[in-house]
Design a protein around this motif. Structure first.
Motif, PDB file in Angstrom:
ATOM      1  N   ASN A   1      -7.681  -9.660  -8.094  1.00  0.00           N
ATOM      2  CA  ASN A   1      -7.411  -8.712  -7.024  1.00  0.00           C
ATOM      3  C   ASN A   1      -8.141  -9.133  -5.759  1.00  0.00           C
ATOM      4  OD1 ASN A   1      -5.663  -6.908  -8.330  1.00  0.00           O
ATOM      5  ND2 ASN A   1      -7.381  -5.913  -9.364  1.00  0.00           N
TER       6      ASN A   1
ATOM      7  N   ARG B   1      -2.736  -3.986  -5.054  1.00  0.00           N
ATOM      8  CA  ARG B   1      -2.315  -5.244  -5.679  1.00  0.00           C
ATOM      9  C   ARG B   1      -0.811  -5.451  -5.510  1.00  0.00           C
ATOM     10  NH1 ARG B   1      -4.121  -8.823  -9.672  1.00  0.00           N
ATOM     11  NH2 ARG B   1      -2.529  -9.664 -11.076  1.00  0.00           N
TER      12      ARG B   1
ATOM     13  N   SER C   1      -1.870  -4.887 -14.409  1.00  0.00           N
ATOM     14  CA  SER C   1      -3.043  -4.330 -13.738  1.00  0.00           C
ATOM     15  C   SER C   1      -4.193  -4.198 -14.728  1.00  0.00           C
ATOM     16  CB  SER C   1      -2.718  -2.967 -13.126  1.00  0.00           C
ATOM     17  OG  SER C   1      -2.348  -2.033 -14.121  1.00  0.00           O
TER      18      SER C   1
ATOM     19  N   TRP D   1      -5.989 -11.738   0.507  1.00  0.00           N
ATOM     20  CA  TRP D   1      -4.691 -11.653  -0.179  1.00  0.00           C
ATOM     21  C   TRP D   1      -3.765 -12.839   0.100  1.00  0.00           C
ATOM     22  CZ3 TRP D   1      -3.906  -9.206  -4.348  1.00  0.00           C
ATOM     23  CH2 TRP D   1      -4.495  -7.968  -4.605  1.00  0.00           C
TER      24      TRP D   1
ATOM     25  N   CYS E   1      -5.400  -9.994 -14.215  1.00  0.00           N
ATOM     26  CA  CYS E   1      -6.343  -9.876 -13.102  1.00  0.00           C
ATOM     27  C   CYS E   1      -7.588 -10.739 -13.245  1.00  0.00           C
ATOM     28  CB  CYS E   1      -6.775  -8.421 -12.936  1.00  0.00           C
ATOM     29  SG  CYS E   1      -5.451  -7.297 -12.463  1.00  0.00           S
TER      30      CYS E   1
ATOM     31  N   LEU F   1     -10.964  -3.316  -7.355  1.00  0.00           N
ATOM     32  CA  LEU F   1     -10.826  -3.542  -5.924  1.00  0.00           C
ATOM     33  C   LEU F   1     -11.948  -2.888  -5.143  1.00  0.00           C
ATOM     34  CD1 LEU F   1      -7.624  -3.690  -6.995  1.00  0.00           C
ATOM     35  CD2 LEU F   1      -7.335  -4.055  -4.559  1.00  0.00           C
TER      36      LEU F   1
END
Length: 408
Positions: free
Chosen positions: A206, A21, A135, A384, A183, A314
């Protein structure tokens, strides 16, 4: 934009979800903006990775750091206003370096990763706005652990002492941060319900490196015997708890229906109780692997029997991108908005989780349909560049709003 990132880790190699991340956020933002990086180097040894970040960051500093011993409850910890989990990250050198950076450079935003770094920027909030990237939401995560794990009375006492401090500190940070980044929508809901209903929050899910995680990017095929994989850091409490639940209540049901099934447990630093699973027939514990992709290709399905959540996994988006179907709890798939029986198979009870694993191993048509839908979802929603571009837009709007407020 001129941005300063402060991280409680050096996000390399990319063998943990939070590392991916932070690394991809850094790299994508640096394509269009100036980014400086300060990272705490736990236990030292990461200086050799400096060139990785110097390729796209303007200035990079790693701070070698060893955690101080955990303080005893009485008298030090009891009278310390900071939560123990935050105070455990006290690093005087970071204070010095941050003051030097802020006097030397003019930043539009300071981006910090996780609550443990908040004390270092709170005193500078009038000089430069800061954004808290989460996170996971610490209080939410610790309360989930409290419900799911069997702590001793002493552990419960120590944790109970910290919950109130953590709640108060979360509220303080929420009041002073220019924005918090989480997230998933479940994290946002928790923050607004229990911390601050009016706090500025944005969701950045993510993602996955779609060029790297492709089924044709590495050689390999699905193993002949039906194979389940579980990937992750194997010293992480939620992953340990997930495996404990699976082997205590689910595995025997799967073996009864699919006797030839194999289970691959793939990830760094397996705890002793995880290593012990290798003594079971058909179970392999790999430890750290240089490349997780061949292990995804070996598996017919990835299981994610998580009961402790926060953030997004993830391992799920990687698995989708690699064409390995996923069977997960709803907590495991938290924040991803996956459709049951389409993008993945979702189940929360022992009986249902076992049934979904058995379906995925014995129904080739179902497995292929979920595989194709999962790959399409990964390509459409979890790359991403698009994810970070959404964050970039929110940052630009935030900076414009802050500048406008100063001129009023």
């Amino acid at each position: 934009m001129n941005l300063l990132f402060i991280l409680p880790h050096v996000p390399w190699p990319l063998d943990r979800g939070v590392y991916q991340r932070t690394f991809h956020t850094l790299r994508e933002l640096s394509r269009r903006h100036t980014v400086d990086l300060i990272a705490i180097d736990e236990n030292g040894g990461s200086a050799r990775h400096l060139p990785v970040f110097q390729e796209f960051c303007r200035e990079v500093e790693f701070i070698p750091f060893v955690h101080p011993p955990w303080e005893k409850l009485f008298p030090h910890r009891l009278f310390q206003p900071l939560p123990a989990s935050v105070n455990h990250w006290r690093c005087p050198e970071l204070t010095t370096i941050l003051e030097r950076r802020l006097s030397k450079n003019s930043y539009d935003l300071v981006h910090i990763m996780d609550l443990v770094l908040a004390p270092y920027v709170l005193e500078h909030r009038n000089k430069v706005p800061f954004v808290m990237d989460r996170s996971r939401v610490d209080l939410q995560f610790q309360l989930m652990e409290h419900r799911a794990l069997n702590f001793t009375w002493r552990e419960k006492l120590l944790r109970g002492e910290g919950y109130l401090k953590l709640w108060l500190f979360e509220k303080k940070v929420a009041h002073l941060a220019a924005m918090e980044v989480v997230c998933g929508p479940d994290d946002e809901t928790f923050l607004r319900r229990y911390i601050n209903a009016d706090m500025p929050v944005t969701v950045m899910v993510n993602g996955v490196d779609l060029e790297y995680f492709r089924p044709d990017a590495v050689p390999g095929t699905r193993d002949e015997p039906p194979t389940i994989v579980f990937c992750g850091a194997m010293d992480y409490n939620p992953n340990i708890d997930a495996l404990n639940w699976y082997f205590a209540e689910i595995h025997a049901r799967v073996v009864a229906a699919v006797p030839e099934v194999r289970v691959l447990i793939v990830g760094k630093d397996p705890a002793p109780e995880v290593k012990a699973r290798a003594s079971l027939p058909g179970v392999t514990v790999t430890g750290s692997v240089p490349d997780v992709r061949p292990w995804y290709l070996k598996a017919w399905v990835q299981m994610v029997p998580l009961r402790i959540g926060g953030g997004t996994r993830l391992k799920i988006v990687e698995s989708l991108a690699m064409g390995t179907p996923v069977v997960s709890t709803t907590i495991g798939a938290q924040g991803l908005n996956l459709v049951h029986n389409q993008d993945a198979l979702l189940a929360d009870t022992t009986e249902d989780f076992a049934a979904q694993l058995i379906r995925s191993l014995t129904d080739p048509a179902l497995r292929e349909n979920v595989r194709e839908a999962g790959m399409a979802t990964a390509r459409e929603r979890f790359g991403w560049p698009a994810i970070v571009r959404g964050l970039e837009k929110r940052y630009e709007e935030l900076i414009e709003r802050l500048r406008a407020s100063k001129t009023v």
